[in-house]
Design a protein around this motif. Structure first.
Motif, PDB file in Angstrom:
ATOM      1  N   ASN A 104      -3.396  12.410 -11.726  1.00 26.86           N
ATOM      2  CA  ASN A 104      -4.408  12.601 -12.740  1.00 26.86           C
ATOM      3  C   ASN A 104      -3.714  12.732 -14.087  1.00 26.86           C
ATOM      4  O   ASN A 104      -2.892  13.618 -14.275  1.00 26.86           O
ATOM      5  CB  ASN A 104      -5.212  13.861 -12.408  1.00 26.86           C
ATOM      6  CG  ASN A 104      -6.407  14.025 -13.325  1.00 26.86           C
ATOM      7  OD1 ASN A 104      -7.144  13.066 -13.562  1.00 26.86           O
ATOM      8  ND2 ASN A 104      -6.589  15.200 -13.859  1.00 26.86           N
ATOM      9  N   GLN A 106      -3.751  13.599 -18.004  1.00 30.36           N
ATOM     10  CA  GLN A 106      -4.519  14.503 -18.838  1.00 30.36           C
ATOM     11  C   GLN A 106      -3.970  14.466 -20.255  1.00 30.36           C
ATOM     12  O   GLN A 106      -2.762  14.551 -20.455  1.00 30.36           O
ATOM     13  CB  GLN A 106      -4.429  15.911 -18.268  1.00 30.36           C
ATOM     14  CG  GLN A 106      -5.571  16.798 -18.685  1.00 30.36           C
ATOM     15  CD  GLN A 106      -5.560  18.116 -17.924  1.00 30.36           C
ATOM     16  OE1 GLN A 106      -4.717  18.950 -18.161  1.00 30.36           O
ATOM     17  NE2 GLN A 106      -6.500  18.281 -16.995  1.00 30.36           N
ATOM     18  N   ILE A 115     -10.237  17.630 -23.800  1.00 30.24           N
ATOM     19  CA  ILE A 115      -9.299  17.220 -22.766  1.00 30.24           C
ATOM     20  C   ILE A 115      -9.914  16.059 -21.981  1.00 30.24           C
ATOM     21  O   ILE A 115     -11.060  16.130 -21.562  1.00 30.24           O
ATOM     22  CB  ILE A 115      -8.996  18.385 -21.803  1.00 30.24           C
ATOM     23  CG1 ILE A 115      -8.347  19.553 -22.556  1.00 30.24           C
ATOM     24  CG2 ILE A 115      -8.099  17.922 -20.660  1.00 30.24           C
ATOM     25  CD1 ILE A 115      -6.979  19.276 -23.111  1.00 30.24           C
ATOM     26  N   ASN A 117      -9.393  13.242 -18.743  1.00 28.84           N
ATOM     27  CA  ASN A 117      -8.696  13.022 -17.483  1.00 28.84           C
ATOM     28  C   ASN A 117      -8.845  11.580 -17.058  1.00 28.84           C
ATOM     29  O   ASN A 117      -9.886  10.974 -17.265  1.00 28.84           O
ATOM     30  CB  ASN A 117      -9.292  13.917 -16.391  1.00 28.84           C
ATOM     31  CG  ASN A 117      -8.949  15.371 -16.618  1.00 28.84           C
ATOM     32  OD1 ASN A 117      -7.817  15.782 -16.379  1.00 28.84           O
ATOM     33  ND2 ASN A 117      -9.900  16.133 -17.120  1.00 28.84           N
ATOM     34  N   GLY A 158     -12.658  21.612 -20.507  1.00 32.79           N
ATOM     35  CA  GLY A 158     -12.187  20.780 -21.603  1.00 32.79           C
ATOM     36  C   GLY A 158     -13.124  20.786 -22.783  1.00 32.79           C
ATOM     37  O   GLY A 158     -12.905  20.049 -23.732  1.00 32.79           O
TER      38      GLY A 158
END
Ligand SMILES: [Zn+2]
Length: 159
Positions: A104, A106, A115, A117, A158
């Motif tokens: 993943n 980020q 944030i 992903n 996030g």
């Protein structure tokens, strides 16, 4: 992989679903639902067996459909806040291994700072993030476990 088109209307908003019931309602395999857990589907906090709120499932399916409509070009990740693919803010893209073949990514959105992903196969990192520094992070065992089986709603992460 865009996968099969799934109709969020098949889910009743005010119902709770077990994995098997949800799989049946949507006409998918239970393993598909389990994979969605890694993609951000939330289960009801602390419940065993795992249960899902209709409203959470619908939100997840709509988000997933939006994502499929706008595939992220190389060098971008999908920003949930912008609802668009965005480039990472200058700096490093973090990479968390999720299993032996995928991870993943980020990073912070260059536009809004949220944030973002993006799940990629390890083999694809350089194609997905051409010319961008990707830093591998060690995920503590505890966190890794929760990535595989989130027990609370993380849709707000996030923000
Ligand atoms: Zn953004």
């Amino acid at each position: 992989v865009a996968g099969k088109r799934i109709n969020p209307r098949l889910v009743k908003k005010h119902r709770l679903y077990l994995i098997g019931e949800l799989a049946e309602a949507l006409g998918v395999h239970k393993n598909t639902i389990r994979a969605w857990l890694n993609d951000g589907l939330c289960s009801v906090d602390g419940r065993r067996p795992m249960m899902f709120r209709g409203a959470d499932i619908i939100a997840f399916l709509i988000k997933r459909r939006d994502k499929a409509k706008r595939p992220c070009p190389p060098g971008t990740m999908y920003c949930l806040r912008c609802r668009n693919p965005r480039g990472p803010a200058p700096g490093v893209v973090d990479c968390y291994r999720t299993n032996s073949s995928s991870c993943n990514l980020q990073a912070q959105c260059e536009a809004c700072g949220a944030i973002m992903n993006r799940r990629v196969a390890l083999d694809n990192i350089s194609a997905v993030m051409p010319g961008i520094a990707v830093q591998f992070q060690l995920v503590p065992a505890r966190l890794k476990e929760s990535l595989n089986a989130p027990s609370n709603c993380d849709l707000g992460r996030g923000r």
